[in-house]
Design an enzyme around this catalytic site. Sequence first.
Site, PDB file in Angstrom:
ATOM      1  N   PHE A   1       0.812  -1.221   0.000  1.00  0.00           N
ATOM      2  CA  PHE A   1       0.000   0.000   0.000  1.00  0.00           C
ATOM      3  C   PHE A   1       0.840   1.263   0.000  1.00  0.00           C
ATOM      4  O   PHE A   1       0.337   2.341  -0.297  1.00  0.00           O
ATOM      5  CB  PHE A   1      -0.966   0.004   1.195  1.00  0.00           C
ATOM      6  CG  PHE A   1      -0.377   0.579   2.451  1.00  0.00           C
ATOM      7  CD1 PHE A   1       0.467  -0.166   3.256  1.00  0.00           C
ATOM      8  CD2 PHE A   1      -0.641   1.886   2.819  1.00  0.00           C
ATOM      9  CE1 PHE A   1       1.023   0.373   4.404  1.00  0.00           C
ATOM     10  CE2 PHE A   1      -0.087   2.440   3.968  1.00  0.00           C
ATOM     11  CZ  PHE A   1       0.748   1.677   4.762  1.00  0.00           C
ATOM     12  N   LYS A   2       2.123   1.149   0.324  1.00  0.00           N
ATOM     13  CA  LYS A   2       2.960   2.352   0.369  1.00  0.00           C
ATOM     14  C   LYS A   2       3.032   3.043  -0.993  1.00  0.00           C
ATOM     15  O   LYS A   2       3.262   4.237  -1.078  1.00  0.00           O
ATOM     16  CB  LYS A   2       4.341   2.010   0.901  1.00  0.00           C
ATOM     17  CG  LYS A   2       4.278   1.569   2.349  1.00  0.00           C
ATOM     18  CD  LYS A   2       5.578   1.670   3.088  1.00  0.00           C
ATOM     19  CE  LYS A   2       5.384   1.472   4.580  1.00  0.00           C
ATOM     20  NZ  LYS A   2       4.831   0.150   4.955  1.00  0.00           N
ATOM     21  N   ASP A   3       2.801   2.283  -2.061  1.00  0.00           N
ATOM     22  CA  ASP A   3       2.761   2.900  -3.395  1.00  0.00           C
ATOM     23  C   ASP A   3       1.669   3.961  -3.505  1.00  0.00           C
ATOM     24  O   ASP A   3       1.813   4.917  -4.261  1.00  0.00           O
ATOM     25  CB  ASP A   3       2.471   1.839  -4.466  1.00  0.00           C
ATOM     26  CG  ASP A   3       3.634   0.887  -4.688  1.00  0.00           C
ATOM     27  OD1 ASP A   3       4.796   1.297  -4.498  1.00  0.00           O
ATOM     28  OD2 ASP A   3       3.374  -0.272  -5.054  1.00  0.00           O
TER      29      ASP A   3
END
Length: 475
Positions: free
Chosen positions: A116-118
Amino acid sequence: MFYISTRGHSVKKKFCEILLEGLAPDGGLYLPETYPKLLADDLQRCREIYFNKGYAYLAFEILSLYIDDIPHDDLLALCTKTYTEDVFGHRLITPLRKLDDTISILALSNGPTLAFKDMAMQLLGNLFEYELLRKNQELNILGATSGDTGSAAEYAMRGKKGVRVFMTSPDGRMSQFQKAQMFSLMDANIFNIAIQGVFDDCQDIVKEVSSDLDFKKSYNIGTVNSINWARLLAQVVYYFAGYFQATNGNTQRVSFSVPSGNFGNVCAGHVAKMMGLPVSKLVVATNENNVLDDFFKTGLYKVRDSMSTYETSSPSMDISKASNFERFIFDLLQRDSEQTANLFSTQLQTKGEFSLADHPEFLQIREKYGFVSGHSHHAQRLLAIQACFESLGEIIDPHTADGLNVARQFVEPGIPMVVLETALPIKFSDVIHEAIGIAPPIPDKFKHLETSALRFEAMPANTPLVKSFIAKHCA
Ligand SMILES: *Cc1c(COP(=O)(O)O)cnc(C)c1O
């Protein structure tokens, strides 16, 4: 919109002034002076924008409430360039899928590095490039990673003008997939440094380089860590997208369960709730490193030292302290910066802990802010993965399994429970194999990784060597 420090420094800054910065001058974290409030009409408008025009336009609506020093057209262009079906693999960018009648999963991990860091980092890459060009500046990002953050940063910054990334990682200690993902990047502005040591050695090197103020200044050293406000803000958007998909109208409430480490993700949920999103519960799900779970249950916040921080099978949540937590405490204490500074700079520094158990505000955590919590152990994580696979044929990653496991304890009748999917299982195939006896399938677009050439620099854990490597490549 101005931004202030949680510790009360008198400085007030605009979004672009804090974009490339880390901490406020007094060591506090930046927060907006107030949270813009969305009324029922605004929510309806945002709902229509999301379904009719797409995630990028929804992101623009939310971001423009907080960013008034980038012209509207430019900000919209940055959003539409970032959130594309091409990059995130789906028209809705963060599609919601049902597991059963109450629980669904919000897919946040279909970006380039499958975590999810993207969602935030991809936007940050475009914002950085835009702002550096405007200021005619360069930035050299120095970081330490054990996996997710470093690869998300590299995929966000690759090929961006004005930015270089120097990413240290512990040699031989990342998963095969993570290593291949990072080290196969051939972009001229990305530098992988494999440090012969452990993750703490990498972090120490970053700290030492950053505390050499002359070096830091002459080489424009910066970071992209999770306290960056722009990252947090970008994450607020998907709470709205998740809400709109889980409901038909804007009076219904929804709960979110969030696999948590540094408290960045769930803090974005808190911001969304403060803005008026009808959120019932924010479930903070941790692994064995349960400093946050302890706090929400007892009021005692006690950070761990590195000796008592466990290495678990949901490694991206293996934290000793939660670096974004101060933001929520500041809000909880009615934005009393003196008390916040006392807790985080005095008590935490001297005693390694503080307690709010006797504070009247602590009693509001559930009622007013919706926070509840729980944690899982390795065996429970495996069971959650097994159960999900056996009953639904779905493979979930170990972090998402923590989220699902704790979510089940807090389901309320008539209120959809949305579990945030923070990574895809392929990143942690050993754990999946242990749980269900098969490895998750490798998505087509990653098949080439197995045979890619790798480019990295191996080095002993020695700060001067890292410095001269940086100097050489900035010439
Ligand atoms: C970073 C990360 C987390 C923790 O998120 P925080 O914002 O630090 O709470 C959870 N799961 C995965 C897969 C991550 O990469």
